[in-house]
Motif scaffolding. Structure first.
Motif, PDB file in Angstrom:
ATOM      1  N   THR A 126     -12.871   9.555  14.360  1.00  0.00           N
ATOM      2  CA  THR A 126     -12.045   9.370  15.360  1.00  0.00           C
ATOM      3  C   THR A 126     -11.788   7.831  15.942  1.00  0.00           C
ATOM      4  O   THR A 126     -10.521   7.573  16.044  1.00  0.00           O
ATOM      5  CB  THR A 126     -12.692   9.935  16.771  1.00  0.00           C
ATOM      6  N   ASP A 127     -12.713   6.967  15.856  1.00  0.00           N
ATOM      7  CA  ASP A 127     -12.636   5.776  16.407  1.00  0.00           C
ATOM      8  C   ASP A 127     -11.576   4.996  15.479  1.00  0.00           C
ATOM      9  O   ASP A 127     -10.881   4.336  15.633  1.00  0.00           O
ATOM     10  CB  ASP A 127     -14.069   5.000  16.327  1.00  0.00           C
ATOM     11  N   TYR A 128     -11.767   5.400  14.080  1.00  0.00           N
ATOM     12  CA  TYR A 128     -11.018   4.716  13.063  1.00  0.00           C
ATOM     13  C   TYR A 128      -9.510   5.169  13.284  1.00  0.00           C
ATOM     14  O   TYR A 128      -8.434   4.394  13.405  1.00  0.00           O
ATOM     15  CB  TYR A 128     -11.549   5.348  11.669  1.00  0.00           C
ATOM     16  N   LEU A 129      -9.408   6.441  13.684  1.00  0.00           N
ATOM     17  CA  LEU A 129      -7.935   7.125  14.068  1.00  0.00           C
ATOM     18  C   LEU A 129      -7.063   6.418  15.184  1.00  0.00           C
ATOM     19  O   LEU A 129      -6.153   6.172  15.181  1.00  0.00           O
ATOM     20  CB  LEU A 129      -8.032   8.794  14.021  1.00  0.00           C
ATOM     21  N   ILE A 167       0.942  -1.171  -0.001  1.00  0.00           N
ATOM     22  CA  ILE A 167      -0.124  -0.076  -0.091  1.00  0.00           C
ATOM     23  C   ILE A 167       0.920   1.202   0.123  1.00  0.00           C
ATOM     24  O   ILE A 167       1.684   1.339   1.015  1.00  0.00           O
ATOM     25  CB  ILE A 167      -0.933  -0.090   1.320  1.00  0.00           C
ATOM     26  N   LYS A 168       0.797   1.997  -1.028  1.00  0.00           N
ATOM     27  CA  LYS A 168       1.752   3.179  -1.115  1.00  0.00           C
ATOM     28  C   LYS A 168       0.910   4.529  -1.587  1.00  0.00           C
ATOM     29  O   LYS A 168       0.166   4.264  -2.877  1.00  0.00           O
ATOM     30  CB  LYS A 168       3.055   2.786  -2.136  1.00  0.00           C
ATOM     31  N   PHE A 220      -6.371   6.420   2.258  1.00  0.00           N
ATOM     32  CA  PHE A 220      -7.359   7.285   2.463  1.00  0.00           C
ATOM     33  C   PHE A 220      -8.775   6.312   1.946  1.00  0.00           C
ATOM     34  O   PHE A 220      -9.815   6.169   2.704  1.00  0.00           O
ATOM     35  CB  PHE A 220      -7.552   8.485   1.700  1.00  0.00           C
ATOM     36  N   ASP A 221      -8.536   5.655   0.861  1.00  0.00           N
ATOM     37  CA  ASP A 221      -9.670   4.736   0.484  1.00  0.00           C
ATOM     38  C   ASP A 221      -9.879   3.689   1.445  1.00  0.00           C
ATOM     39  O   ASP A 221     -11.069   3.176   1.606  1.00  0.00           O
ATOM     40  CB  ASP A 221      -9.396   4.225  -1.005  1.00  0.00           C
ATOM     41  N   ILE A 222      -8.725   3.231   2.007  1.00  0.00           N
ATOM     42  CA  ILE A 222      -9.039   1.905   2.964  1.00  0.00           C
ATOM     43  C   ILE A 222      -9.782   2.511   4.146  1.00  0.00           C
ATOM     44  O   ILE A 222     -10.858   1.807   4.811  1.00  0.00           O
ATOM     45  CB  ILE A 222      -7.644   1.462   3.299  1.00  0.00           C
ATOM     46  N   SER A 223      -9.566   3.806   4.482  1.00  0.00           N
ATOM     47  CA  SER A 223     -10.011   4.172   5.769  1.00  0.00           C
ATOM     48  C   SER A 223     -11.769   4.559   5.362  1.00  0.00           C
ATOM     49  O   SER A 223     -12.424   4.280   6.136  1.00  0.00           O
ATOM     50  CB  SER A 223      -9.290   5.590   6.021  1.00  0.00           C
TER      51      SER A 223
END
Ligand code: GLN
Length: 300
Positions: A43-46, A18-19, A28-31
């Motif tokens: 927030t929970d993700y971060l 992943i680069k 970003f797309d994964i998030s």
């Protein structure tokens, strides 16, 4: 546990699978896909909050990661896309709404803002996901729209979008190929809008893999010179006198599309609007009536 998935992701980042690059940001797309599947706040993700996930969601997430690796656009994975601050359903039968197209919608909203009390009839040619018509009818309270598209599958997505925004009673959908002539209508339109396929056939195969591999080619290919739909619509459209015809165009088509309007002899106030990158993006003109004095269909 979600933490297992996160450590797997860390590993993929460390070994370079992943680069992030300038125009491509898989992290970003994964998030986006993970937050969507696991219904996580930013927030929970971060902070990487840990929790148990169902087997089903876990395999959905793995599938989504594989799809991202295969360059599938994130909007087709989540089935959603934001446009004009509204959420739209999308799938591989519809083009993904682009920020560039918001320039077209905003141009029309601005054009009609003085007339917002009057009933407006809009025709959207090649509606795809319906993003243009649904946004216009959402923001212009007295507008109604007819949407046409050659694809039955795209029309059913557009219908779902109209329904999701509670506009089904104001928008009608019709399967129609604009290249076979202008659709019959009981009334004249105040506005015709289209973001037609405008890429030259020979250029389609050179597009980025995430576009040409996933988005419908019929929504991209504008024929040999990319102008086939502009020529046909300018030539055959019927509008109220003083009505507006507005197109999204490719960055290098401002001159040629303006010229098509000019040659038809039945439009005035031809205007080009640029996008945020400074490229020509919208061409519009006001209908003066009459039939075309130039058979644009036969000119290449
Ligand atoms: N009208 C839709 C959009 O702007 C689809 C356009 C197309 O398929 N060319 O996204």
């Amino acid at each position: 546990m979600i933490s297992e998935l996160f450590s797997e992701l860390e590993h993929l980042k460390e070994n370079g699978t992943i680069k992030d690059e300038e125009n491509f940001s898989p992290s970003f797309d994964i998030s986006i896909v993970l937050r969507d599947i696991f219904k996580l706040s930013k927030t929970d993700y971060l902070i990487g909050k840990d929790f148990t996930v169902s087997e089903n969601d876990y395999s959905k997430a793995l599938q989504a990661l594989n799809d991202l690796k295969a360059l599938k656009p994130v909007q087709y994975i989540t089935g959603k896309c934001e446009f004009m601050s509204l959420e739209f359903i999308v799938n591989e039968n519809t083009l993904i709404p682009r920020p560039d197209t918001e320039i077209l919608v905003e141009y029309i909203l601005n054009h009609f803002k003085q007339n917002s009390n009057r009933e407006l009839r809009i025709l959207d040619i090649g509606t795809g996901s319906g993003c243009i018509a649904v946004s216009l009818v959402h923001y212009l309270k007295n507008a109604r729209a007819v949407c046409i598209d050659i694809s039955e599958e795209a029309l059913s997505v557009a219908e779902e979008n109209a329904k999701a925004h509670k506009l089904s009673d104001k928008i009608t959908f019709l399967r129609h190929n604009i290249l076979s002539g202008f659709p019959e209508s009981d009334f004249e339109f105040d506005c015709i809008v289209s973001n037609p396929p405008y890429i030259e056939t020979s250029v389609v195969s050179t597009l980025e893999e995430n576009v040409k591999g996933y988005e419908p080619i019929s929504a991209l290919d504008g024929g040999k010179d990319g102008l086939i739909f502009y020529r046909e619509i300018i030539n055959s459209c019927k509008l109220k006198k003083g009505g507006l015809l507005a197109f999204e165009i490719g960055y290098n088509q401002g001159g040629t599309v303006s010229e098509l309007f000019n040659k038809s002899g039945r439009f005035k106030d031809i205007e080009i609007t640029k996008d945020l990158s400074g490229n020509d993006r919208v061409v519009s003109a006001v209908f003066t009536g009459g039939i075309t004095n130039n058979n644009l269909r036969n000119t290449e």
